[in-house]
Design an enzyme around this catalytic site. Structure first.
Site, mmCIF file in Angstrom:
data_model
loop_
_atom_site.group_PDB
_atom_site.id
_atom_site.type_symbol
_atom_site.label_atom_id
_atom_site.label_comp_id
_atom_site.label_asym_id
_atom_site.label_seq_id
_atom_site.Cartn_x
_atom_site.Cartn_y
_atom_site.Cartn_z
ATOM 1 N N HIS A 42 0.352 4.403 -0.023
ATOM 2 C CA HIS A 42 0.006 5.450 0.938
ATOM 3 C C HIS A 42 0.616 5.150 2.313
ATOM 4 O O HIS A 42 1.252 5.998 2.942
ATOM 5 C CB HIS A 42 -1.525 5.547 1.031
ATOM 6 N N ASP A 80 -0.918 -4.406 11.855
ATOM 7 C CA ASP A 80 -2.342 -4.675 11.716
ATOM 8 C C ASP A 80 -3.071 -3.759 12.692
ATOM 9 O O ASP A 80 -2.609 -3.547 13.817
ATOM 10 C CB ASP A 80 -2.642 -6.144 12.018
ATOM 11 N N THR A 81 -4.191 -3.223 12.225
ATOM 12 C CA THR A 81 -4.922 -2.233 13.029
ATOM 13 C C THR A 81 -6.395 -2.588 13.095
ATOM 14 O O THR A 81 -6.945 -3.118 12.139
ATOM 15 C CB THR A 81 -4.783 -0.837 12.385
ATOM 16 N N LYS A 98 -3.001 14.375 13.196
ATOM 17 C CA LYS A 98 -3.404 12.986 13.513
ATOM 18 C C LYS A 98 -2.197 12.206 14.064
ATOM 19 O O LYS A 98 -2.312 11.451 15.030
ATOM 20 C CB LYS A 98 -3.962 12.307 12.248
ATOM 21 N N ASN A 113 0.852 -1.185 0.000
ATOM 22 C CA ASN A 113 0.000 0.000 0.000
ATOM 23 C C ASN A 113 0.901 1.252 0.000
ATOM 24 O O ASN A 113 1.518 1.596 1.005
ATOM 25 C CB ASN A 113 -0.883 -0.078 1.257
ATOM 26 N N ARG A 141 -1.245 4.408 15.126
ATOM 27 C CA ARG A 141 -0.158 3.973 14.256
ATOM 28 C C ARG A 141 1.128 4.720 14.591
ATOM 29 O O ARG A 141 2.197 4.137 14.705
ATOM 30 C CB ARG A 141 -0.535 4.192 12.792
ATOM 31 N N PHE A 188 -8.830 8.253 6.153
ATOM 32 C CA PHE A 188 -9.429 7.084 5.504
ATOM 33 C C PHE A 188 -10.162 6.264 6.556
ATOM 34 O O PHE A 188 -10.186 6.622 7.739
ATOM 35 C CB PHE A 188 -8.347 6.256 4.804
ATOM 36 N N GLY A 189 -10.752 5.163 6.099
ATOM 37 C CA GLY A 189 -11.385 4.217 7.024
ATOM 38 C C GLY A 189 -12.429 4.876 7.907
ATOM 39 O O GLY A 189 -13.308 5.602 7.431
ATOM 40 N N TYR A 190 -12.313 4.664 9.209
ATOM 41 C CA TYR A 190 -13.305 5.135 10.164
ATOM 42 C C TYR A 190 -13.014 6.553 10.669
ATOM 43 O O TYR A 190 -13.665 7.018 11.607
ATOM 44 C CB TYR A 190 -13.372 4.173 11.363
HETATM 45 P P1 IMP Z 1 -4.818 -2.092 8.473
HETATM 46 O O1 IMP Z 1 -4.511 -3.268 9.321
HETATM 47 O O2 IMP Z 1 -3.896 -0.931 8.701
HETATM 48 O O3 IMP Z 1 -4.946 -2.462 7.013
HETATM 49 O O4 IMP Z 1 -6.237 -1.536 8.932
HETATM 50 C C1 IMP Z 1 -7.415 -2.337 8.863
HETATM 51 C C2 IMP Z 1 -8.632 -1.431 8.764
HETATM 52 O O5 IMP Z 1 -8.755 -0.640 9.951
HETATM 53 C C3 IMP Z 1 -8.577 -0.425 7.617
HETATM 54 O O6 IMP Z 1 -9.088 -0.981 6.440
HETATM 55 C C4 IMP Z 1 -9.478 0.686 8.142
HETATM 56 O O7 IMP Z 1 -10.829 0.381 7.920
HETATM 57 C C5 IMP Z 1 -9.219 0.658 9.631
HETATM 58 N N1 IMP Z 1 -8.168 1.640 9.991
HETATM 59 C C6 IMP Z 1 -6.849 1.392 10.211
HETATM 60 N N2 IMP Z 1 -6.193 2.508 10.539
HETATM 61 C C7 IMP Z 1 -7.117 3.497 10.512
HETATM 62 C C8 IMP Z 1 -7.025 4.907 10.757
HETATM 63 O O8 IMP Z 1 -5.963 5.489 11.041
HETATM 64 N N3 IMP Z 1 -8.178 5.589 10.623
HETATM 65 C C9 IMP Z 1 -9.368 4.998 10.302
HETATM 66 N N4 IMP Z 1 -9.488 3.704 10.063
HETATM 67 C C10 IMP Z 1 -8.369 2.949 10.164
#
Ligand code: IMP
Length: 191
Positions: free
Chosen positions: A11, A68-69, A171, A9, A177, A148-150
């Site tokens: 970004h 992972d988030t 942020k 990714n 993160r 992005f995301g939430y």
């Molecule tokens: P990933 O593990 O970083 O790919 O995050 C998994 C999912 O968590 C993403 O697809 C978003 O929906 C959400 N997410 C992760 N980090 C953020 C953030 O900083 N803001 C908002 N949503 C997030």
């Protein structure tokens, strides 16, 4: 020090390069010719991060980290959690994910939530975990267009704005993160 970041990714790679600074050379999966999608099927954030790092280590033998988030909402017993990306379906549609969260919460008064990032590092064959958390609230509707995301429904404690109403630099002063990567950076600099 050269490290693989288990992601393609762009970004995210840019964001993490800026968080870690110039002391490290970061390679993407693309850079080391891994084209497959890494499976993300574990039931916990930690296990998912470890599985991704091990996948890349087994394929390349290189020092690697993976993150992972998840967004964990107290009134939803920790959901969407490890399912955050696909909460409303395989399409990973952020708007649909947000609508699902808001519908499930309805008028619930307890809107306490947190973002949690776990980084799994494999360095010289040893595994390490780093965690970053930001606590906050799920607001009643969407606000803001950044991020992005939430981000449009999450307001960190101590802030007036949602994540989606902040520039990335703001942020990064409180984010899950950024906190996890700060810990990783500190560890690597002392290694
Ligand atoms: P990933 O593990 O970083 O790919 O995050 C998994 C999912 O968590 C993403 O697809 C978003 O929906 C959400 N997410 C992760 N980090 C953020 C953030 O900083 N803001 C908002 N949503 C997030």
């Amino acid at each position: 020090m050269t490290l693989v970041f288990a992601s393609n990714n762009e970004h995210k790679i840019r964001e993490i390069k800026s968080l870690l600074g110039d002391s490290f050379t970061l390679l993407s999966l693309h850079d080391i010719n891994i084209r497959e999608d890494i499976p993300e099927e574990e039931p916990q954030i930690e296990a998912n991060a470890i599985a991704k790092a091990r996948f890349v280590f087994n394929a390349s033998g290189m020092n690697v980290f993976a993150d992972d988030t998840g967004l964990e909402i107290v009134a939803l017993n920790g959901l969407p959690g490890v399912h955050s990306a696909r909460f409303a379906g395989e399409k990973k549609d952020s708007s649909a994910n947000i609508e699902k969260v808001l519908a499930l919460l309805g008028d619930t008064e307890n809107r306490e939530a947190r973002f949690r990032t776990v980084i799994a590092l494999i360095l010289e064959k040893k595994e390490y975990l780093f965690e970053g958390i930001v606590n906050g609230t799920i607001i009643h509707g969407k606000r803001g267009t950044e991020g992005f995301g939430y981000d449009p429904i999450f307001r960190p404690y101590g802030k007036i704005r949602t994540f989606a109403e902040m520039e990335l630099t703001e942020k990064n002063t409180v984010s899950h993160r950024a906190r996890a990567f700060e810990k990783l950076k500190e560890f690597l600099l002392q290694y």
